[in-house]
Design a protein around this motif. Structure first.
Motif, PDB file in Angstrom:
ATOM      1  N   ASP A  29      25.120 -13.016  23.317  1.00  0.00           N
ATOM      2  CA  ASP A  29      24.877 -12.883  24.755  1.00  0.00           C
ATOM      3  C   ASP A  29      23.924 -13.947  25.265  1.00  0.00           C
ATOM      4  O   ASP A  29      23.501 -13.913  26.400  1.00  0.00           O
ATOM      5  CB  ASP A  29      24.326 -11.486  25.063  1.00  0.00           C
ATOM      6  N   ASN A  30      23.575 -14.867  24.412  1.00  0.00           N
ATOM      7  CA  ASN A  30      22.623 -15.877  24.861  1.00  0.00           C
ATOM      8  C   ASN A  30      22.961 -17.193  24.154  1.00  0.00           C
ATOM      9  O   ASN A  30      22.814 -17.311  22.945  1.00  0.00           O
ATOM     10  CB  ASN A  30      21.197 -15.400  24.526  1.00  0.00           C
TER      11      ASN A  30
ATOM     12  N   ARG B  24      23.079 -23.053  20.471  1.00  0.00           N
ATOM     13  CA  ARG B  24      22.529 -21.944  19.706  1.00  0.00           C
ATOM     14  C   ARG B  24      23.103 -20.650  20.284  1.00  0.00           C
ATOM     15  O   ARG B  24      23.067 -20.441  21.501  1.00  0.00           O
ATOM     16  CB  ARG B  24      21.014 -21.922  19.834  1.00  0.00           C
TER      17      ARG B  24
ATOM     18  N   ARG C  18      23.049 -16.480  20.163  1.00  0.00           N
ATOM     19  CA  ARG C  18      22.122 -15.410  19.781  1.00  0.00           C
ATOM     20  C   ARG C  18      22.691 -14.070  20.198  1.00  0.00           C
ATOM     21  O   ARG C  18      23.285 -13.935  21.257  1.00  0.00           O
ATOM     22  CB  ARG C  18      20.785 -15.650  20.475  1.00  0.00           C
TER      23      ARG C  18
HETATM   24  C1  LIG Z   1      17.962 -16.283  25.938  1.00  0.00           C
HETATM   25  O1  LIG Z   1      16.930 -16.543  25.009  1.00  0.00           O
HETATM   26  C2  LIG Z   1      15.805 -17.207  25.552  1.00  0.00           C
HETATM   27  C3  LIG Z   1      14.816 -17.438  24.444  1.00  0.00           C
HETATM   28  O2  LIG Z   1      15.315 -18.328  23.535  1.00  0.00           O
HETATM   29  C4  LIG Z   1      15.192 -16.362  26.638  1.00  0.00           C
HETATM   30  O3  LIG Z   1      14.145 -17.071  27.246  1.00  0.00           O
HETATM   31  C5  LIG Z   1      16.250 -16.045  27.685  1.00  0.00           C
HETATM   32  O4  LIG Z   1      15.701 -15.166  28.622  1.00  0.00           O
HETATM   33  C6  LIG Z   1      17.438 -15.389  27.041  1.00  0.00           C
HETATM   34  N1  LIG Z   1      18.471 -15.171  28.031  1.00  0.00           N
HETATM   35  C7  LIG Z   1      19.052 -14.009  28.185  1.00  0.00           C
HETATM   36  C8  LIG Z   1      20.109 -13.923  29.220  1.00  0.00           C
HETATM   37  O5  LIG Z   1      18.759 -13.050  27.476  1.00  0.00           O
END
Ligand SMILES: *[C@@H]1O[C@H](CO)[C@@H](O)[C@H](O)[C@H]1NC(C)=O
Ligand SMILES: *[C@@H]1O[C@H](CO)[C@@H](O)[C@H](O)[C@H]1NC(C)=O
Ligand SMILES: *[C@@H]1O[C@H](CO)[C@@H](O)[C@H](O)[C@H]1NC(C)=O
Ligand SMILES: *[C@@H]1O[C@H](CO)[C@@H](O)[C@H](O)[C@H]1NC(C)=O
Ligand SMILES: *[C@@H]1O[C@H](CO)[C@@H](O)[C@H](O)[C@H]1NC(C)=O
Ligand SMILES: *[C@@H]1O[C@H](CO)[C@@H](O)[C@H](O)[C@H]1NC(C)=O
Length: 542
Positions: free
Chosen positions: A328-329, A367, A369
């Motif tokens: 999702d990220n 990346r 996640r």
């Molecule tokens: C994705 O991960 C980053 C940290 O690496 C964070 O700052 C960001 O808020 C995250 N985005 C979401 C949509 O969760």
């Protein structure tokens, strides 16, 4: 019920002897009840009874002796004399026990004499016996309970199962009918039979597959699947079967998967079997359990669209990954000049660059996640494509080829005009010659000039500005001999092929040949053996 009247005449001076005697009624009693042993006695007129007593025959080693009841080890009031001192000698026994079973004698003493009964009263102690038919029944089968009393006297009984009244001693067994049954004397429920077990067998019910530990399963975990059921007889180990996605996995109640992998997720179910069918089904299915194996992103890759990027055009990079739950990220990085340093350039699954310029070129990685972790893709190179680079896609090669070709044809046309005045009829050669050699070059395309190839063949598909057909053969330059022969082609709209051969000079051959036959010979030789002559042929196809 041998009721014995024994009259014993005892000769006592001055007393009639015919009236001495004791009459008993033997008894059968259920254990726990109270019973009265009926008894009457008689003695001659003129006597007065001064004492009465009961005794019981006891066997000591190999002979019998009479033991007064008061000497027996029994609780107070166990024996109670309910007779009197003139005729009735009845004895009540309370809470009859098996130890009370036996032979009882009565003795009395009068003012003038004493008397012991020569006969006895027999007390038999019996019990109720409960019988269940059958003792083991399959659910739905008929059961009938009977209560047998050890005494002949009929007795009304009631039934109990594990302390609960059972109204009907004949019934169709349900699984909850299993238990311990006893019958008891109506109104004297403490007087009861020993309990008998009724076994009700039934096919597995509530077959359940459970997963431990419960909750999320993460790749690498150790997971145990347990099949359980309610069944009688209980399901044996070998009566359990485990399935995954409908495929048999193994026997047994427990199945442990150590280090679970993504591929081991799926729909699990089990079956239980205990030899009892339920509506004709032997193997009873459990509910299904979906085992969801979660894992952090793996196999992360970038796809670039289009693959070849021209400066100024747009490109999209898409990051894909395999994970559960889905990543999702997504974060995009570009490698910077300093080693091991990256710059975040975007987020989201797709990175779009609307207009690529030199500053965009470089190595990109993404990346991915999810809740379980993250990892990076391998790096991809974003580079703009330039036309002189080798290895371009066919479209680019075709474009370059056409451009080269047009240039060449114009050059040839210029040469043709320049030497038109020297044109000679005899130079006209047959199409045959052209096809012998020209066709061998058809279709060649790639970077011939760069590779210093000896032969250059070019296909021209259209030549809109082609002048009316003519033929010409001329030495073209001092460095190279250039023979040109055009087929006497006809129409302007037809496709024209041009064949160019570039070869080092061979001093043995003449620079120009005026005889067409000789010239054809030299063509043949040149094509096979001779590297030193350079020919250019422009032919217009028929
Ligand atoms: C994705 O991960 C980053 C940290 O690496 C964070 O700052 C960001 O808020 C995250 N985005 C979401 C949509 O969760
Ligand atoms: C029970 O499960 C097995 C294996 O998954 C399947 O083949 C069968 O059809 C199921 N039976 C019933 C009655 O659902
Ligand atoms: C249970 O299995 C045994 C042998 O395995 C068989 O003899 C018996 O009849 C079976 N009982 C039922 C109720 O099917
Ligand atoms: C990752 O890719 C490899 C090769 O394509 C494949 O064998 C493997 O199953 C993939 N891993 C997952 C978790 O899908
Ligand atoms: C990340 O990916 C690399 C290469 O694909 C692999 O070697 C490494 O073990 C991965 N890291 C994790 C935490 O899975
Ligand atoms: C992925 O790349 C970023 C940027 O280079 C880096 O900060 C991060 O540590 C990397 N993560 C892993 C798991 O390699």
């Amino acid at each position: 019920m041998g009721s014995l009247i024994l009259i014993i005449l005892v000769i006592i001076p001055g007393v009639r002897s015919a009236d001495w005697g004791v009459t008993f009624k033997s008894q059968c009693a259920l254990k726990g009840t109270s019973v009265v042993i009926k008894c009457t006695y008689d003695y001659p007129v003129g006597h007065f009874v001064t004492s009465v007593s009961w005794s019981k025959a006891q066997r000591e080693s190999d002979r019998w002796s009479l033991v007064p009841l008061s000497n027996l080890p029994s609780p107070p009031n166990h024996f109670r004399y309910v007779g009197n001192y003139w005729r009735d000698c009845s004895l009540q026994v309370n809470d009859v026990q098996h130890s009370d079973d036996g032979f009882y004698f009565f003795k009395f003493v009068t003012t003038l004499n004493r008397w012991t009964s020569k006969s006895y009263a027999h007390l038999s102690v019996r019990e109720l016996t409960a019988v269940g038919q059958p003792s083991t029944v399959t659910e739905g089968g008929n059961v009938s309970l009977t209560c047998v009393s050890g005494c002949l006297t009929p007795v009304d009984v009631v039934w109990f199962r594990d302390g609960q009244r059972v109204l009907n001693p004949v019934f169709q067994a349900r699984k909850e009918d299993a238990g311990r049954y006893y019958c008891a004397v109506l109104g004297q429920e403490t007087i009861r039979s020993a309990a008998v077990a009724l076994n009700v067998q039934y096919a597995p019910e509530n077959v359940t597959l459970s997963v431990t530990p419960s909750g999320d399963v993460v790749k690498g975990d150790s997971v145990t699947l347990t099949c359980s059921s309610d069944a009688r007889p209980p399901v044996a180990q070998s009566g359990y079967r485990l399935y995954k996605d409908g495929h048999f996995i193994g026997l047994g109640q427990n199945h442990t998967i150590a280090d679970i992998q993504h591929s081991q997720g799926g729909l699990y179910s089990c079956q239980a079997w205990n030899n009892i069918s339920w509506r004709g089904i032997d193997f009873i299915n459990s509910t299904e359990v979906h085992l969801d194996v979660r894992y952090h992103p793996v196999n992360i890759s970038i796809s670039m669209n289009p693959l070849r990027v021209l400066e100024g055009s747009s490109v999209t990079l898409s990051c894909s990954s395999d994970s559960n739950p889905a990543a999702d990220n997504y974060t995009w990085y570009k490698r910077t000049a300093s080693p091991n340093s990256t710059l975040q350039v975007g987020s989201g699954q797709v990175l779009s660059i609307p207009s690529v310029d030199a500053s965009h070129t470089g190595l990109y990685l993404c990346r991915a996640r999810n809740a379980l972790g993250e990892n990076n893709s391998t790096e991809v190179l974003l580079a703009t494509t330039e036309e002189e680079h080798g290895g371009q896609p066919l479209a680019v090669i075709a474009g370059i080829s056409v451009a080269l070709l047009v240039t060449l044809v114009f050059a040839l046309l210029l040469l043709w005009r320049k030497h038109r005045t020297h044109a000679e009829k005899q130079v006209t050669t047959s199409n045959q010659t052209v096809s012998d050699f020209g066709l061998s070059g058809r279709g060649s395309s790639s970077s011939a000039t760069e590779e210093q190839s000896d032969n250059v063949y070019v296909n021209i598909h259209t030549l809109p500005s082609c002048p009316p057909p003519a033929t010409d053969t001329t030495p073209l330059s001092q460095r190279i001999s250039h023979h040109e022969h055009d087929a006497p082609a006809s129409n302007e709209d037809e496709v024209t092929y041009s064949t160019v051969s570039i070869k080092p000079r061979n001093p043995r051959l003449p620079h120009s040949i005026n005889n067409s036959r000789a010239r054809q010979d030299s063509w043949s030789k040149t094509g096979v053996n001779d590297d030193s002559v350079i020919y250019t042929t422009v032919a217009k196809s028929s």
